[in-house]
Write a protein that holds these residues in place. Structure first.
Motif, short mmCIF file in Angstrom:
data_model
loop_
_atom_site.label_atom_id
_atom_site.label_comp_id
_atom_site.label_asym_id
_atom_site.label_seq_id
_atom_site.Cartn_x
_atom_site.Cartn_y
_atom_site.Cartn_z
N TYR A 219 0.82 -1.21 0.00
CA TYR A 219 0.00 0.00 0.00
C TYR A 219 0.85 1.27 0.00
CZ TYR A 219 -3.91 -3.07 1.10
OH TYR A 219 -4.86 -4.07 1.07
N GLY A 220 2.14 1.11 -0.27
CA GLY A 220 3.01 2.27 -0.37
C GLY A 220 3.74 2.64 0.90
N GLY A 221 3.61 1.82 1.96
CA GLY A 221 4.29 2.10 3.21
C GLY A 221 5.57 1.29 3.36
N LEU A 222 6.19 1.39 4.53
CA LEU A 222 7.42 0.66 4.81
C LEU A 222 7.18 -0.60 5.62
CD1 LEU A 222 9.84 3.64 5.63
CD2 LEU A 222 9.52 2.43 3.45
N GLY A 223 5.95 -0.82 6.05
CA GLY A 223 5.58 -2.07 6.68
C GLY A 223 5.99 -2.25 8.13
N LEU A 224 6.27 -1.16 8.86
CA LEU A 224 6.65 -1.31 10.26
C LEU A 224 5.46 -1.68 11.15
CD1 LEU A 224 9.13 1.66 10.85
CD2 LEU A 224 9.65 -0.74 10.37
N GLY A 225 4.26 -1.35 10.70
CA GLY A 225 3.07 -1.65 11.48
C GLY A 225 2.74 -0.55 12.47
N THR A 226 1.49 -0.51 12.91
CA THR A 226 1.05 0.55 13.80
C THR A 226 1.63 0.41 15.21
OG1 THR A 226 -0.96 -0.73 14.28
CG2 THR A 226 -1.11 0.94 12.55
N ILE A 227 1.86 -0.83 15.66
CA ILE A 227 2.38 -1.03 17.01
C ILE A 227 3.80 -0.50 17.13
CG2 ILE A 227 2.99 -2.73 18.78
CD1 ILE A 227 0.80 -4.53 17.69
N VAL A 228 4.67 -0.91 16.20
CA VAL A 228 6.07 -0.48 16.24
C VAL A 228 6.18 1.02 16.04
CG1 VAL A 228 8.32 -0.66 15.11
CG2 VAL A 228 6.94 -2.72 15.49
N THR A 229 5.46 1.54 15.06
CA THR A 229 5.52 2.98 14.77
C THR A 229 5.03 3.80 15.97
OG1 THR A 229 5.11 2.52 12.43
CG2 THR A 229 4.80 4.79 13.18
N SER A 230 3.90 3.40 16.55
CA SER A 230 3.38 4.12 17.71
C SER A 230 4.35 4.06 18.88
CB SER A 230 2.02 3.54 18.14
OG SER A 230 1.05 3.69 17.12
N ALA A 231 4.94 2.87 19.11
CA ALA A 231 5.88 2.70 20.23
C ALA A 231 7.10 3.59 20.07
CB ALA A 231 6.29 1.24 20.35
N ILE A 232 7.63 3.67 18.85
CA ILE A 232 8.81 4.50 18.60
C ILE A 232 8.52 5.96 18.91
CG2 ILE A 232 10.32 5.42 16.78
CD1 ILE A 232 10.15 2.66 15.43
N PHE A 233 7.41 6.46 18.38
CA PHE A 233 7.11 7.88 18.57
C PHE A 233 6.67 8.19 19.99
CE2 PHE A 233 7.12 7.70 13.95
CZ PHE A 233 7.77 8.88 13.63
N LEU A 234 5.99 7.26 20.65
CA LEU A 234 5.63 7.48 22.05
C LEU A 234 6.88 7.56 22.92
CD1 LEU A 234 2.47 5.22 22.55
CD2 LEU A 234 2.60 7.71 22.79
N ALA A 235 7.88 6.74 22.59
CA ALA A 235 9.14 6.79 23.35
C ALA A 235 9.83 8.13 23.16
CB ALA A 235 10.06 5.65 22.91
N VAL A 236 9.82 8.64 21.94
CA VAL A 236 10.42 9.95 21.67
C VAL A 236 9.65 11.04 22.40
CG1 VAL A 236 10.97 11.64 19.88
CG2 VAL A 236 11.33 9.21 19.44
N ILE A 237 8.32 10.96 22.37
CA ILE A 237 7.50 11.94 23.08
C ILE A 237 7.81 11.93 24.57
CG2 ILE A 237 5.13 12.48 23.81
CD1 ILE A 237 4.21 11.60 21.03
N ALA A 238 7.91 10.73 25.15
CA ALA A 238 8.20 10.63 26.58
C ALA A 238 9.54 11.27 26.92
CB ALA A 238 8.20 9.15 27.01
N GLY A 239 10.54 11.05 26.06
CA GLY A 239 11.84 11.67 26.29
C GLY A 239 11.78 13.18 26.19
N LEU A 240 11.06 13.69 25.20
CA LEU A 240 10.94 15.14 25.04
C LEU A 240 10.15 15.78 26.18
CD1 LEU A 240 10.28 15.36 21.19
CD2 LEU A 240 12.27 16.25 22.40
N VAL A 241 9.09 15.09 26.64
CA VAL A 241 8.30 15.62 27.76
C VAL A 241 9.15 15.66 29.02
CG1 VAL A 241 6.37 15.14 29.31
CG2 VAL A 241 6.05 14.98 26.84
N ALA A 242 9.97 14.62 29.25
CA ALA A 242 10.86 14.62 30.40
C ALA A 242 11.84 15.79 30.33
CB ALA A 242 11.62 13.30 30.48
#
Length: 256
Positions: A219-242
């Motif tokens: 479908y034109g994506g990279l195939g990481l899936g919603t779980i992995v993608t969400s986890a990566i960005f949530l981790a970055v958000i948590a670091g930035l919020v800290a």
């Protein structure tokens, strides 16, 4: 800190800095991928997911309003949840009720314009630097919700209906945001106007790259899936919020 009717009050939203835009971009990406994960991967359905997330958002907004000042973790928790709910609202309008993306885009634009109009008539300003009363904060969060819903509709329309694809759509919005930055910093365009334009357009920018990472390759994506993608960005958000939580006392002292 601002003075309203002779009383000093803290601003309830963050300063617009580089870390603000970074975490906002991450938040909108999570809004796209988390909404897809909850509605599709967990199998609880779009409407049920929307109702659940609206309740969670209401709790987070209530917590945010109770602080009466900017607290990084409560503010950004609310932003992430507004991003998820804004995405789900647009998805419901299109997928559940069959409303075309063009109509959804126009409708969200009208609602956002009405919110800004009522905000300005009531407060004589749309500045985010003086969100120091409950009424102003209500207008602020309504505007944020409609910017997310509008950004979702615009991004999906260009990427899917017009067939431009996720990567190209992200590139288009990145270029437009760059032009807005030039207008603000070089041409000295109105700061409030350029802020809200950039705020709206970071939604489809983040969503496009979120879809690019999470969607299957066919479908034109990279195939990481919603779980992995969400986890990566949530981790970055948590670091930035800290980081922002550690920096907030220094900024408050400087402002004072």
């Amino acid at each position: 800190m601002a003075t309203i009717d002779g009383v000093q009050a803290y601003n309830r939203v963050p300063r617009v800095t580089v870390d603000f835009w970074l975490i906002k971009l991450m938040a909108v990406t999570v809004g796209e991928t988390a909404a897809d994960f909850l509605a599709l991967n967990m199998g609880i359905g779009l409407q049920t997911t929307t109702l659940i997330m609206m309740v969670v958002l209401a709790i987070a907004i209530g917590l945010q309003f109770s602080r009466k000042r900017y607290v990084p973790w409560t503010y950004w928790l609310a932003v992430v949840l507004v991003s998820v709910v804004g995405t789900l609202i647009t998805d419901n309008l299109v997928d559940t009720f069959g409303i075309p993306l063009e109509t959804t885009t126009i409708g969200c634009t009208i609602l956002l314009a009405l919110t800004f109009g009522a905000w300005y008539l009531s407060e004589k300003t749309l500045s985010i630097h003086t969100i120091v009363t409950t009424r102003r904060e209500i207008f602020y969060w309504l505007a944020i919700l409609f910017t997310f819903a509008l950004g979702t509709a615009v991004g999906d329309y260009i990427a899917e209906t017009l067939g431009l694809g996720y990567l190209a759509t992200g590139g288009v919005f990145a270029a437009v945001i760059a032009l807005i930055a030039v207008a603000h910093f070089v041409l000295k365009a109105d700061a409030i106007l350029t802020f809200w334009l950039a705020y709206i357009l970071t939604r489809p920018l983040g969503a496009s790259f979120g879809d690019l990472l999470s969607q299957p390759i066919e479908y034109g994506g990279l195939g990481l899936g919603t779980i992995v993608t969400s986890a990566i960005f949530l981790a970055v958000i948590a670091g930035l919020v800290a980081y922002m939580s550690l920096l907030a006392p220094r900024r408050d002292a400087h402002a004072a």
